[in-house]
Design a protein around this motif. Structure first.
Motif, PDB file in Angstrom:
ATOM      1  N   GLY A 404     -10.656  -8.415  -8.557  1.00 14.01           N
ATOM      2  CA  GLY A 404      -8.986  -8.269  -8.832  1.00 14.01           C
ATOM      3  C   GLY A 404      -8.474  -8.306  -7.616  1.00 14.01           C
ATOM      4  O   GLY A 404      -7.259  -7.573  -7.882  1.00 14.01           O
ATOM      5  N   GLN A 405      -8.539  -8.721  -6.571  1.00 13.95           N
ATOM      6  CA  GLN A 405      -7.655  -8.929  -5.245  1.00 13.95           C
ATOM      7  C   GLN A 405      -7.250 -10.202  -4.984  1.00 13.95           C
ATOM      8  O   GLN A 405      -7.784 -11.352  -5.240  1.00 13.95           O
ATOM      9  N   VAL A 406      -6.289 -10.425  -4.207  1.00 11.44           N
ATOM     10  CA  VAL A 406      -5.353 -11.439  -3.758  1.00 11.44           C
ATOM     11  C   VAL A 406      -5.370 -11.267  -2.228  1.00 11.44           C
ATOM     12  O   VAL A 406      -5.202 -10.164  -1.805  1.00 11.44           O
ATOM     13  N   GLU A 407      -5.047 -12.306  -1.492  1.00 12.81           N
ATOM     14  CA  GLU A 407      -4.441 -12.190  -0.050  1.00 12.81           C
ATOM     15  C   GLU A 407      -2.805 -12.675  -0.133  1.00 12.81           C
ATOM     16  O   GLU A 407      -2.499 -13.572  -1.081  1.00 12.81           O
ATOM     17  N   LEU A 408      -2.299 -11.716   0.389  1.00 11.92           N
ATOM     18  CA  LEU A 408      -0.778 -12.026   0.279  1.00 11.92           C
ATOM     19  C   LEU A 408      -0.401 -12.316   1.773  1.00 11.92           C
ATOM     20  O   LEU A 408      -0.724 -11.584   2.711  1.00 11.92           O
ATOM     21  N   LYS A 409       0.300 -13.290   2.032  1.00 11.48           N
ATOM     22  CA  LYS A 409       0.902 -13.792   3.363  1.00 11.48           C
ATOM     23  C   LYS A 409       2.428 -13.644   3.468  1.00 11.48           C
ATOM     24  O   LYS A 409       2.915 -14.288   2.604  1.00 11.48           O
ATOM     25  N   ARG A 410       2.889 -13.131   4.660  1.00 12.67           N
ATOM     26  CA  ARG A 410       4.206 -13.117   4.785  1.00 12.67           C
ATOM     27  C   ARG A 410       4.568 -14.187   5.613  1.00 12.67           C
ATOM     28  O   ARG A 410       4.395 -14.095   6.761  1.00 12.67           O
ATOM     29  N   ARG A 411       5.451 -15.289   5.374  1.00 15.64           N
ATOM     30  CA  ARG A 411       5.659 -16.407   5.785  1.00 15.64           C
ATOM     31  C   ARG A 411       6.544 -16.137   7.318  1.00 15.64           C
ATOM     32  O   ARG A 411       6.050 -16.739   8.251  1.00 15.64           O
ATOM     33  N   ALA A 412       7.464 -15.308   7.234  1.00 15.35           N
ATOM     34  CA  ALA A 412       8.267 -15.137   8.642  1.00 15.35           C
ATOM     35  C   ALA A 412       7.233 -14.542   9.709  1.00 15.35           C
ATOM     36  O   ALA A 412       7.675 -14.884  11.001  1.00 15.35           O
ATOM     37  N   THR A 413       6.502 -13.734   9.471  1.00 11.75           N
ATOM     38  CA  THR A 413       5.685 -13.147  10.307  1.00 11.75           C
ATOM     39  C   THR A 413       4.224 -13.274  10.599  1.00 11.75           C
ATOM     40  O   THR A 413       3.719 -13.154  11.507  1.00 11.75           O
ATOM     41  N   GLY A 414       3.665 -14.138   9.465  1.00 11.68           N
ATOM     42  CA  GLY A 414       2.288 -14.320   9.530  1.00 11.68           C
ATOM     43  C   GLY A 414       1.392 -13.413   9.117  1.00 11.68           C
ATOM     44  O   GLY A 414       0.107 -13.772   9.031  1.00 11.68           O
ATOM     45  N   GLU A 415       1.858 -12.307   8.781  1.00  9.72           N
ATOM     46  CA  GLU A 415       1.089 -10.875   8.407  1.00  9.72           C
ATOM     47  C   GLU A 415       0.218 -11.360   7.056  1.00  9.72           C
ATOM     48  O   GLU A 415       0.830 -11.779   6.264  1.00  9.72           O
ATOM     49  N   ARG A 416      -0.995 -10.871   6.954  1.00  5.81           N
ATOM     50  CA  ARG A 416      -1.799 -11.001   5.773  1.00  5.81           C
ATOM     51  C   ARG A 416      -2.360  -9.782   5.380  1.00  5.81           C
ATOM     52  O   ARG A 416      -2.638  -8.867   6.206  1.00  5.81           O
ATOM     53  N   PHE A 417      -2.222  -9.626   3.985  1.00  6.14           N
ATOM     54  CA  PHE A 417      -2.680  -8.457   3.478  1.00  6.14           C
ATOM     55  C   PHE A 417      -3.667  -8.669   2.232  1.00  6.14           C
ATOM     56  O   PHE A 417      -3.571  -9.601   1.617  1.00  6.14           O
ATOM     57  N   GLU A 418      -4.827  -7.862   2.419  1.00  8.35           N
ATOM     58  CA  GLU A 418      -5.848  -7.913   1.161  1.00  8.35           C
ATOM     59  C   GLU A 418      -5.407  -6.813   0.193  1.00  8.35           C
ATOM     60  O   GLU A 418      -5.487  -5.939   0.595  1.00  8.35           O
ATOM     61  N   LEU A 419      -5.025  -7.213  -0.916  1.00  9.63           N
ATOM     62  CA  LEU A 419      -4.328  -6.347  -2.025  1.00  9.63           C
ATOM     63  C   LEU A 419      -4.728  -6.618  -3.473  1.00  9.63           C
ATOM     64  O   LEU A 419      -5.108  -7.649  -3.754  1.00  9.63           O
ATOM     65  N   SER A 420      -4.780  -5.491  -4.052  1.00  7.68           N
ATOM     66  CA  SER A 420      -4.947  -5.702  -5.717  1.00  7.68           C
ATOM     67  C   SER A 420      -3.715  -6.659  -6.234  1.00  7.68           C
ATOM     68  O   SER A 420      -2.731  -6.776  -5.519  1.00  7.68           O
ATOM     69  N   VAL A 421      -4.003  -7.183  -7.349  1.00  8.25           N
ATOM     70  CA  VAL A 421      -2.797  -7.988  -7.970  1.00  8.25           C
ATOM     71  C   VAL A 421      -1.701  -7.202  -8.175  1.00  8.25           C
ATOM     72  O   VAL A 421      -0.312  -7.742  -7.915  1.00  8.25           O
ATOM     73  N   ALA A 422      -1.800  -6.029  -8.632  1.00  8.33           N
ATOM     74  CA  ALA A 422      -0.659  -5.065  -8.839  1.00  8.33           C
ATOM     75  C   ALA A 422       0.323  -4.905  -7.645  1.00  8.33           C
ATOM     76  O   ALA A 422       1.320  -5.084  -7.702  1.00  8.33           O
ATOM     77  N   ASP A 423      -0.631  -4.478  -6.508  1.00  4.77           N
ATOM     78  CA  ASP A 423      -0.005  -4.222  -5.394  1.00  4.77           C
ATOM     79  C   ASP A 423       0.828  -5.247  -4.796  1.00  4.77           C
ATOM     80  O   ASP A 423       1.904  -5.328  -4.050  1.00  4.77           O
ATOM     81  N   ALA A 424      -0.111  -6.383  -4.836  1.00  4.71           N
ATOM     82  CA  ALA A 424       0.883  -7.890  -4.231  1.00  4.71           C
ATOM     83  C   ALA A 424       2.020  -8.000  -5.090  1.00  4.71           C
ATOM     84  O   ALA A 424       2.998  -8.412  -4.376  1.00  4.71           O
ATOM     85  N   LEU A 425       1.974  -7.964  -6.455  1.00  2.13           N
ATOM     86  CA  LEU A 425       3.160  -8.121  -7.362  1.00  2.13           C
ATOM     87  C   LEU A 425       4.196  -7.227  -6.846  1.00  2.13           C
ATOM     88  O   LEU A 425       5.666  -7.661  -6.839  1.00  2.13           O
TER      89      LEU A 425
END
Length: 430
Positions: A404-425
């Motif tokens: 139930g997780q996805v990886e979220l990437k912020r384009r401007a900084t390159g930061e990546r987060f492993e988050l639940s779907v709800a938290d990523a949303l």
């Protein structure tokens, strides 16, 4: 929107005739296609950018009390003969003759037309002040169209026009428009610096250009770093804001004052290149007198209204922002005007858990996300997402989807987060 069903024709190779970053990236990211010299078709993703910029412009113009109308692109040459500008404007004006041998032109600006509309519609001092604007396509026949939409012949522009009874009223309108413009640029997500400017073909004796910093800017700019800490939304009043903006040093190389520059502490001096994205003008009675537009004053005398004009290059802004906001991988859009706020990258099309997560995210994010549902390798999807500059990338694969997780990437900084779907949303929508 599903990428497999979208017209976003990205290019892997850089077009040979694209000389600057914005031109290269707009073509490669599928935002525009050139139809003729200096004339571009705006494809769906590019049009989304124009519409988002226009929406912010409209909201800030409404907040400043301006009214929107829409004037035609084709104008009668007779109006320009009244003002004396028809012959003086030069070859940048596209002149047209219709089947009845009437002289027309494709408007490069609208001072004459708005004055004619007001002349027919407003008769009394009680009906002033008025502040009107539209967002409309213009044409100026540049001798050397280049740099993509930064120096095109056809362009989308917000042009506004103020009408006041006296100088004090016109100057107040000018100040309100400077504040509205700075708020507009702040909301878009860029730093724009107002600089005293020449009035050129428009006329008058008071004008400011708004420049955003970019290495490929056409003008050298010099300014006090105090501008970098400015917040128009915190202005105590229009007068206080204008005083602040016009007393902090800022100038293009054409207006640069070495004596004034030397008085600024060395640690606050900033130099660079700037791209003009807007300009405001006060020109008094230039058009009301030449076109005989008067209103009846309180004492029965005839008054020529005082005027100003206020322009933002909407299509030029799109290119200028890319010049200021990109890296080797592609565009880095400010959140407010990105064609899509997020891209959903499905790394295993056909995997039940991954497809379900991506489908649910697509439904919840709606039209402001682009779902890459193509049968394509992961590397290609990452490269295209970076190229197009989506502020967020939501990356879903079988391993994370099973938990139930996805990886979220912020384009401007390159930061990546492993988050639940709800938290990523929640993070994308915050």
């Amino acid at each position: 929107m599903r990428l497999s069903q979208s017209l976003i024709p990205t290019l892997k190779e850089t077009p040979a005739d694209a000389q600057i970053a914005s031109h290269r990236l707009m073509l490669r990211a599928g935002l525009v296609r050139q139809m003729a010299s200096g004339i571009y078709a705006w494809l769906p993703a590019g049009l989304r950018v124009l519409n988002k910029i226009s929406a912010i412009v409209r909201e800030e113009q409404a907040a400043a009390g301006a009214q929107e109308l829409l004037m035609p692109t084709i104008q009668s040459a007779d109006l320009w003969r009244e003002s004396g500008r028809y012959e003086a404007y030069g070859k940048e004006m596209l002149r047209i003759t219709d089947r009845h041998e009437r002289d027309l032109l494709y408007g490069p600006t609208n001072e004459e037309m708005i004055t004619a509309i007001m002349r027919e519609s407003v008769k009394s001092y009680r009906e002033l002040p008025q502040n009107l604007y539209h967002i409309q396509w213009k044409f100026r026949d540049e001798v050397r169209p280049r740099f993509g939409v930064l120096r095109g012949r056809e362009f989308l522009m917000k042009d506004g026009y103020g009408f006041d009874l006296d100088y004090a009223g016109a100057l107040l309108t000018y100040k309100k428009m400077m504040l509205a413009y700075m708020r507009t640029f702040q909301r878009i997500g860029i730093t724009a610096i107002p600089m005293r400017a020449d009035t050129g073909q428009i006329g008058g004796d008071l004008s400011h250009e708004f420049h955003i910093l970019a290495p490929t800017g056409e003008s050298g700019v010099f300014y006090d770093a105090a501008f970098e800490a400015g917040d128009p939304s915190a202005a105590a009043s229009v007068e206080a804001f204008y005083e602040q903006m016009t007393t902090i040093y800022a100038a293009t190389d054409e207006k640069h004052d070495l004596a004034a520059w030397e008085k600024i502490p060395a640690e606050r001096k900033r130099e660079g290149r700037g791209i003009e994205v807007g300009q405001i003008f006060y020109f008094g009675k230039k058009y009301s007198e030449s076109m005989n537009f008067t209103v009846t004053g309180q004492d029965g005398t005839k008054i020529f209204p005082e005027m100003g004009s206020y322009g933002i290059g909407v299509s030029r802004l799109a290119g200028a922002i890319i010049e200021a906001c990109h890296d080797e991988a592609g565009i880095i859009w400010p959140d407010a005007i990105a064609p899509f706020r997020a891209a959903i990258l499905n790394l295993r099309q056909g995997d039940a858990a991954t497809d379900k997560i991506c489908g649910d995210l697509h439904e919840k994010l709606g039209q402001d996300c682009l779902y890459d549902d193509r049968e394509e390798r992961a590397g290609a999807k990452f490269a295209e997402a970076d190229l197009m500059g989506h502020p967020w990338q939501i990356i879903a694969g079988p391993r994370g989807a099973a938990n139930g997780q996805v990886e979220l990437k912020r384009r401007a900084t390159g930061e990546r987060f492993e988050l639940s779907v709800a938290d990523a949303l929640a993070k994308v929508l915050s």
